[in-house]
Scaffold this active site. Sequence first.
Site, mmCIF file in Angstrom:
data_model
loop_
_atom_site.group_PDB
_atom_site.id
_atom_site.type_symbol
_atom_site.label_atom_id
_atom_site.label_comp_id
_atom_site.label_asym_id
_atom_site.label_seq_id
_atom_site.Cartn_x
_atom_site.Cartn_y
_atom_site.Cartn_z
ATOM 1 N N ASN A 111 0.852 -1.190 0.000
ATOM 2 C CA ASN A 111 0.000 0.000 0.000
ATOM 3 C C ASN A 111 0.891 1.245 0.000
ATOM 4 O O ASN A 111 1.973 1.269 0.613
ATOM 5 C CB ASN A 111 -1.007 0.012 1.162
ATOM 6 C CG ASN A 111 -0.414 -0.141 2.532
ATOM 7 O OD1 ASN A 111 0.652 -0.734 2.698
ATOM 8 N ND2 ASN A 111 -1.089 0.383 3.526
ATOM 9 N N ILE A 112 0.441 2.243 -0.734
ATOM 10 C CA ILE A 112 1.194 3.496 -0.876
ATOM 11 C C ILE A 112 0.244 4.636 -0.535
ATOM 12 O O ILE A 112 -0.724 4.882 -1.270
ATOM 13 C CB ILE A 112 1.738 3.656 -2.311
ATOM 14 C CG1 ILE A 112 2.633 2.456 -2.676
ATOM 15 C CG2 ILE A 112 2.517 4.968 -2.444
ATOM 16 C CD1 ILE A 112 3.072 2.419 -4.129
ATOM 17 N N GLU A 113 0.500 5.286 0.593
ATOM 18 C CA GLU A 113 -0.426 6.326 1.063
ATOM 19 C C GLU A 113 0.008 7.709 0.575
ATOM 20 O O GLU A 113 1.069 7.879 -0.044
ATOM 21 C CB GLU A 113 -0.527 6.243 2.580
ATOM 22 C CG GLU A 113 -1.084 4.882 2.996
ATOM 23 C CD GLU A 113 -1.385 4.759 4.476
ATOM 24 O OE1 GLU A 113 -0.856 5.564 5.280
ATOM 25 O OE2 GLU A 113 -2.156 3.836 4.814
ATOM 26 N N CYS A 119 -4.161 0.789 -2.336
ATOM 27 C CA CYS A 119 -4.008 -0.475 -1.624
ATOM 28 C C CYS A 119 -2.923 -1.349 -2.257
ATOM 29 O O CYS A 119 -2.640 -1.253 -3.452
ATOM 30 C CB CYS A 119 -5.307 -1.263 -1.660
ATOM 31 S SG CYS A 119 -6.640 -0.550 -0.697
ATOM 32 N N GLU A 170 -3.055 -4.485 -3.024
ATOM 33 C CA GLU A 170 -3.569 -5.342 -4.099
ATOM 34 C C GLU A 170 -3.526 -4.619 -5.440
ATOM 35 O O GLU A 170 -3.151 -5.185 -6.463
ATOM 36 C CB GLU A 170 -5.018 -5.764 -3.812
ATOM 37 C CG GLU A 170 -5.191 -6.628 -2.575
ATOM 38 C CD GLU A 170 -5.477 -5.815 -1.319
ATOM 39 O OE1 GLU A 170 -4.868 -4.748 -1.128
ATOM 40 O OE2 GLU A 170 -6.315 -6.279 -0.523
ATOM 41 N N CYS A 212 -10.567 -4.810 -0.146
ATOM 42 C CA CYS A 212 -11.654 -3.821 -0.110
ATOM 43 C C CYS A 212 -12.449 -3.870 -1.417
ATOM 44 O O CYS A 212 -12.043 -4.508 -2.398
ATOM 45 C CB CYS A 212 -11.086 -2.421 0.139
ATOM 46 S SG CYS A 212 -10.337 -1.662 -1.323
ATOM 47 N N CYS A 250 -10.597 -2.806 -4.630
ATOM 48 C CA CYS A 250 -9.631 -3.811 -5.095
ATOM 49 C C CYS A 250 -10.345 -5.009 -5.704
ATOM 50 O O CYS A 250 -9.874 -5.589 -6.680
ATOM 51 C CB CYS A 250 -8.716 -4.243 -3.958
ATOM 52 S SG CYS A 250 -7.548 -2.934 -3.512
HETATM 53 N N1 THU Z 1 -5.218 -1.533 2.652
HETATM 54 C C1 THU Z 1 -4.660 -2.339 1.692
HETATM 55 O O1 THU Z 1 -3.603 -2.009 1.126
HETATM 56 N N2 THU Z 1 -5.294 -3.491 1.371
HETATM 57 C C2 THU Z 1 -6.369 -3.985 2.019
HETATM 58 O O2 THU Z 1 -6.857 -5.068 1.695
HETATM 59 C C3 THU Z 1 -6.970 -3.221 3.125
HETATM 60 C C4 THU Z 1 -6.460 -1.843 3.304
HETATM 61 C C5 THU Z 1 -4.506 -0.302 3.020
HETATM 62 C C6 THU Z 1 -5.141 0.977 2.603
HETATM 63 C C7 THU Z 1 -4.547 1.938 3.610
HETATM 64 O O3 THU Z 1 -3.255 2.334 3.165
HETATM 65 C C8 THU Z 1 -4.371 1.098 4.864
HETATM 66 O O4 THU Z 1 -4.384 -0.247 4.418
HETATM 67 C C9 THU Z 1 -5.447 1.297 5.900
HETATM 68 O O5 THU Z 1 -6.705 1.130 5.379
#
Ligand code: THU
Length: 137
Positions: free
Chosen positions: A49-51, A60, A62, A93, A96
């Site tokens: 995941n890259i925020e 996310c 995925e 989610c 995804c």
């Molecule tokens: N996130 C994912 O990368 N994949 C998931 O299946 C659930 C949530 C990430 C998104 C965000 O960066 C962090 O987790 C919190 O929601």
Amino acid sequence: MANKISAPICRRLEKAARTAAKKSYSPYSQFPVGAAVLAASGKIYAGSNIENASYGLCNCAERTAIFTAVAAGERRVLAVAVYTPTAQPTSPCGACRQVINEFGPTALVISVCASKERQETTLDLLLPGAFGPEALS
Ligand code: THU
């Protein structure tokens, strides 16, 4: 019908997802997630995941993994593994699920976590009645 993937390949995919979480950029959620996809070519592509400071732009793990595979020329995803730093496995989610459907409508979806718990399901069970490419043809 779920795609048939051998146990050793599943283990490799899960390991790739766990390893990918170490590259997560998640300073806002502090929730490092890793994912790995098995493409029809047999290659595995990983992502985290890259925020973003603009929270709505967070991507996310995925989707990072799938976009990496597609950018490398892949068009078919057989399986997706996701690692979350939780006691119980969690599933992808909604956004995804929609992106997985585009390239792997029958993909095996494996969730692993910080404990030994795991979950295996398929994309068509996670997103029944999906809107997909065939609707536009
Ligand atoms: N996130 C994912 O990368 N994949 C998931 O299946 C659930 C949530 C990430 C998104 C965000 O960066 C962090 O987790 C919190 O929601």
